[in-house]
Scaffold this motif. Structure first.
Motif, PDB file in Angstrom:
ATOM      1  N   ILE A 121       0.845  -1.196   0.000  1.00 40.77           N
ATOM      2  CA  ILE A 121       0.000   0.000   0.000  1.00 40.77           C
ATOM      3  C   ILE A 121       0.881   1.248   0.000  1.00 40.77           C
ATOM      4  O   ILE A 121       1.697   1.430   0.892  1.00 40.77           O
ATOM      5  CB  ILE A 121      -0.925   0.021   1.247  1.00 40.77           C
ATOM      6  CG1 ILE A 121      -1.819  -1.226   1.293  1.00 40.77           C
ATOM      7  CG2 ILE A 121      -1.767   1.293   1.283  1.00 40.77           C
ATOM      8  CD1 ILE A 121      -2.870  -1.285   0.195  1.00 40.77           C
ATOM      9  N   CYS A 122       0.693   2.092  -1.006  1.00 38.44           N
ATOM     10  CA  CYS A 122       1.474   3.327  -1.108  1.00 38.44           C
ATOM     11  C   CYS A 122       1.109   4.270   0.041  1.00 38.44           C
ATOM     12  O   CYS A 122      -0.067   4.476   0.327  1.00 38.44           O
ATOM     13  CB  CYS A 122       1.198   3.994  -2.457  1.00 38.44           C
ATOM     14  SG  CYS A 122       1.883   5.654  -2.594  1.00 38.44           S
ATOM     15  N   ASP A 123       2.135   4.840   0.693  1.00 42.83           N
ATOM     16  CA  ASP A 123       1.897   5.710   1.843  1.00 42.83           C
ATOM     17  C   ASP A 123       1.211   7.018   1.475  1.00 42.83           C
ATOM     18  O   ASP A 123       0.622   7.671   2.329  1.00 42.83           O
ATOM     19  CB  ASP A 123       3.225   6.042   2.536  1.00 42.83           C
ATOM     20  CG  ASP A 123       3.696   4.904   3.429  1.00 42.83           C
ATOM     21  OD1 ASP A 123       2.830   4.193   3.959  1.00 42.83           O
ATOM     22  OD2 ASP A 123       4.919   4.734   3.582  1.00 42.83           O
ATOM     23  N   LEU A 124       1.286   7.426   0.227  1.00 43.88           N
ATOM     24  CA  LEU A 124       0.676   8.711  -0.123  1.00 43.88           C
ATOM     25  C   LEU A 124      -0.696   8.573  -0.768  1.00 43.88           C
ATOM     26  O   LEU A 124      -1.625   9.264  -0.395  1.00 43.88           O
ATOM     27  CB  LEU A 124       1.606   9.531  -1.018  1.00 43.88           C
ATOM     28  CG  LEU A 124       2.821  10.133  -0.296  1.00 43.88           C
ATOM     29  CD1 LEU A 124       3.643  10.965  -1.259  1.00 43.88           C
ATOM     30  CD2 LEU A 124       2.402  10.987   0.900  1.00 43.88           C
ATOM     31  N   CYS A 125      -0.831   7.685  -1.735  1.00 43.34           N
ATOM     32  CA  CYS A 125      -2.136   7.619  -2.413  1.00 43.34           C
ATOM     33  C   CYS A 125      -3.027   6.508  -1.847  1.00 43.34           C
ATOM     34  O   CYS A 125      -4.226   6.510  -2.070  1.00 43.34           O
ATOM     35  CB  CYS A 125      -1.963   7.468  -3.920  1.00 43.34           C
ATOM     36  SG  CYS A 125      -1.275   5.878  -4.405  1.00 43.34           S
ATOM     37  N   GLY A 126      -2.434   5.570  -1.135  1.00 45.69           N
ATOM     38  CA  GLY A 126      -3.244   4.525  -0.507  1.00 45.69           C
ATOM     39  C   GLY A 126      -3.635   3.386  -1.441  1.00 45.69           C
ATOM     40  O   GLY A 126      -4.368   2.493  -1.043  1.00 45.69           O
ATOM     41  N   LEU A 161       6.559   4.436  -1.614  1.00 48.22           N
ATOM     42  CA  LEU A 161       5.714   5.058  -2.638  1.00 48.22           C
ATOM     43  C   LEU A 161       5.529   4.174  -3.855  1.00 48.22           C
ATOM     44  O   LEU A 161       6.422   3.424  -4.240  1.00 48.22           O
ATOM     45  CB  LEU A 161       6.351   6.371  -3.113  1.00 48.22           C
ATOM     46  CG  LEU A 161       6.680   7.425  -2.065  1.00 48.22           C
ATOM     47  CD1 LEU A 161       7.256   8.655  -2.749  1.00 48.22           C
ATOM     48  CD2 LEU A 161       5.448   7.800  -1.266  1.00 48.22           C
ATOM     49  N   CYS A 162       4.358   4.328  -4.485  1.00 45.99           N
ATOM     50  CA  CYS A 162       4.116   3.657  -5.750  1.00 45.99           C
ATOM     51  C   CYS A 162       4.794   4.465  -6.866  1.00 45.99           C
ATOM     52  O   CYS A 162       5.239   5.584  -6.643  1.00 45.99           O
ATOM     53  CB  CYS A 162       2.616   3.535  -6.014  1.00 45.99           C
ATOM     54  SG  CYS A 162       1.820   5.091  -6.436  1.00 45.99           S
ATOM     55  N   ALA A 163       4.859   3.901  -8.060  1.00 47.31           N
ATOM     56  CA  ALA A 163       5.557   4.567  -9.164  1.00 47.31           C
ATOM     57  C   ALA A 163       4.904   5.898  -9.512  1.00 47.31           C
ATOM     58  O   ALA A 163       5.585   6.882  -9.797  1.00 47.31           O
ATOM     59  CB  ALA A 163       5.580   3.656 -10.390  1.00 47.31           C
ATOM     60  N   GLN A 164       3.575   5.942  -9.463  1.00 51.05           N
ATOM     61  CA  GLN A 164       2.908   7.192  -9.828  1.00 51.05           C
ATOM     62  C   GLN A 164       3.282   8.307  -8.855  1.00 51.05           C
ATOM     63  O   GLN A 164       3.590   9.420  -9.261  1.00 51.05           O
ATOM     64  CB  GLN A 164       1.380   7.004  -9.863  1.00 51.05           C
ATOM     65  CG  GLN A 164       0.712   8.227 -10.481  1.00 51.05           C
ATOM     66  CD  GLN A 164      -0.809   8.205 -10.398  1.00 51.05           C
ATOM     67  OE1 GLN A 164      -1.383   7.567  -9.520  1.00 51.05           O
ATOM     68  NE2 GLN A 164      -1.447   8.895 -11.310  1.00 51.05           N
ATOM     69  N   CYS A 165       3.287   7.981  -7.559  1.00 52.20           N
ATOM     70  CA  CYS A 165       3.621   9.004  -6.564  1.00 52.20           C
ATOM     71  C   CYS A 165       5.103   9.368  -6.636  1.00 52.20           C
ATOM     72  O   CYS A 165       5.468  10.538  -6.512  1.00 52.20           O
ATOM     73  CB  CYS A 165       3.249   8.532  -5.158  1.00 52.20           C
ATOM     74  SG  CYS A 165       1.461   8.492  -4.916  1.00 52.20           S
ATOM     75  N   ALA A 166       5.957   8.376  -6.838  1.00 54.04           N
ATOM     76  CA  ALA A 166       7.395   8.648  -6.887  1.00 54.04           C
ATOM     77  C   ALA A 166       7.748   9.522  -8.091  1.00 54.04           C
ATOM     78  O   ALA A 166       8.480  10.503  -7.968  1.00 54.04           O
ATOM     79  CB  ALA A 166       8.174   7.336  -6.936  1.00 54.04           C
TER      80      ALA A 166
END
Ligand SMILES: [Zn+2]
Length: 501
Positions: A121-126, A161-166
């Motif tokens: 689970i990405c810490d920013l977008c969930g 982070l996921c790739a989109q957030c990174a």
């Protein structure tokens, strides 16, 4: 860890994270690449192409194929993003020739996004996706989790982070406004709103106003300094100048800015907009000192328009915008070889927070202007705009404010005539209502002037005519000292810009 060769990432505005930095990066990617699905490596490459530049210097590497030294053009991360990306170029194997180390290839600057095979689970977008450990180059707020813990869900273990957030995080550096103050300070700013509003703000307002190729910043500001609030206010004033007319924005951009700032009657309320301002020291790598959030931009714009009207109504300046800048810029002083702007920052803080700037104006007037080699009053118009401020923001009764202005003026004049500057300092230094009245008593006796009745009644809660006594004292000190300094200053005959209160 995989090498992302086939991993893809969606670029669009449909999944805002609520994090102002990452969402700004999403807007940047959507603006530049267009909505769609991309391979992670393509997006990373697009970003890297814009992050690396030739420095203009040359270096040598040892070419193993031809067994000789060859020249190459040195590269580095573009300024100021290099304050945040501390990844150096890979030199390959090193060889020693005549006692000197040489790389065996021109050092390659690159960033890797190592994504986990197993999703999490990405810490920013969930959302659930392959994750990577956040680095400062993709998220500058990584610097101090203890201090800025509110930006982290899993404060201690670091962000995943996921790739989109990174990738959006890395793109965030292309959506900021920044200002550098030499080695003292580096500020950056981000306007935050709904993704669609942000996209339009970037497209129609921020991009046309952006400055290219200036080492001190990528936006113009009315003034700036080492501190956060003065620089924030300087930037906003410059933005406000484009609301009524603009030589840089399209008509539709100008109208959009006006609606965002609540300057035009619109259907319903304007979209909420927040400004995030961050200050830190540049040094070797960025060290964050402060992060502030300003959300009353519409109220602030209204205040600015009030001031414009006051300056025009009283015929103080036909260019009220320039006058407002001149007034706010003045609260600085040369100290040794340094320009100290602390007073300006405090006053800007008070204005941005709709708090009380008077104590800082008083301090500046008594401790800087009055003690200067050439003591001089405040810039003409200062007392008029702050007179408006005490009425509009601090809710002082207009009638009472006028009484204070009138009495302060007579007091300053009489003090000058009787050479009693000390009385003004005694007034400024009064620590309680008793001392305040003792000084007024002295004033009455030594300067032979009458104290207005409105000043003599102290009410419950140590208020005078509904105003905290200390604010009455401060405002009176300012009016009196300013008149004293004006009387004291050599008569000036030159232009408007030098015209003072
Ligand atoms: Zn994410």
């Amino acid at each position: 860890m995989s090498n992302n060769k086939h991993q893809t990432v969606k670029i669009d505005l449909n999944r805002p994270t609520g994090n102002f930095w990452v969402d700004t990066g999403m807007v940047v990617l959507t603006r530049k690449l267009g909505e769609g699905e991309y391979t992670v490596n393509d997006v990373l490459k697009w970003l890297l192409d814009r992050l690396i530049q030739k420095t203009g210097n040359k270096g040598s590497y040892y070419d193993e194929k031809s067994n000789q030294l060859r020249e190459y053009e040195k590269e580095n991360w573009v300024y100021p993003i290099n304050l945040f990306i501390k990844v150096s170029g890979a030199p390959g194997k090193k060889v020693k020739i005549e006692g000197k180390d040489y790389p065996t290839q021109p050092p390659k600057f690159k960033l890797d996004l190592k994504l986990s095979k197993k999703p999490g689970i990405c810490d920013l977008c969930g959302y659930e996706a392959p994750l990577t450990d956040a680095k400062m180059w993709m998220f500058p707020f990584i610097v101090d989790p203890a201090k800025f813990g509110t930006f982290y869900s899993g404060a201690k273990r670091g962000l995943r982070l996921c790739a989109q957030c990174a990738l959006s995080g890395l793109a965030g550096y292309f959506g900021w406004l920044w200002k550098a103050q030499g080695r003292d300070a580096f500020h950056f700013f981000i306007f935050y709103s709904e993704p669609e509003e942000m996209e339009r703000l970037h497209r129609e307002v921020l991009e046309p106003l952006r400055i290219q190729g200036d080492k001190s910043g990528n936006f113009s500001s009315a003034f700036s300094g080492a501190y956060l609030h003065e620089t924030t206010l300087g930037m906003l004033l410059e933005l406000f100048a484009h609301v009524r007319q603009s030589d840089r924005l399209s008509e539709s951009g100008r109208i959009y800015l006006a609606s965002l700032l609540g300057a035009t009657p619109s259907h319903g309320s304007p979209p909420p907009i927040t400004l995030y301002a961050v200050t830190g020291e540049p040094g070797q790598s960025f060290s964050m000192k402060a992060l502030k959030e300003f959300s009353k931009l519409q109220l602030l714009y209204r205040l600015y328009e009030n001031w414009t009207e006051v300056l025009l109504d009283k015929q103080i300046d036909f260019n009220p915008h320039q006058r407002i800048i001149q007034i706010l810029r003045q609260f600085e002083a040369q100290q040794g070889n340094k320009r100290e702007t602390l007073w300006r920052d405090k006053i800007a803080w008070a204005i941005l927070e709709f708090s009380d700037p008077l104590p800082f104006i008083e301090l500046f007037l008594f401790d800087v202007r009055a003690k200067d080699k050439n003591p001089r009053p405040l810039v003409y118009g200062t007392l008029e705009i702050f007179g408006n401020y005490v009425q509009e923001v601090l809710n002082m009764d207009e009638q009472f404010q006028r009484i204070l202005a009138g009495f302060g003026h007579s007091l300053g004049e009489a003090a000058h005539e009787h050479k009693e500057m000390g009385l003004l300092y005694a007034l400024r230094n009064a620590k309680n209502p008793e001392e305040f009245y003792r000084v007024l008593n002295d004033v009455q006796f030594r300067l032979e002037i009458t104290i207005p009745e409105a000043l003599l009644r102290i009410e419950k809660g140590e208020r005078i005519s509904g105003v905290p006594w200390v604010r009455v004292k401060t405002l009176l000190s300012i009016y009196a000292m300013n008149t004293f300094l004006r009387k004291n200053a050599p008569q000036k005959t030159d232009s408007d810009t030098e015209k003072e209160e």
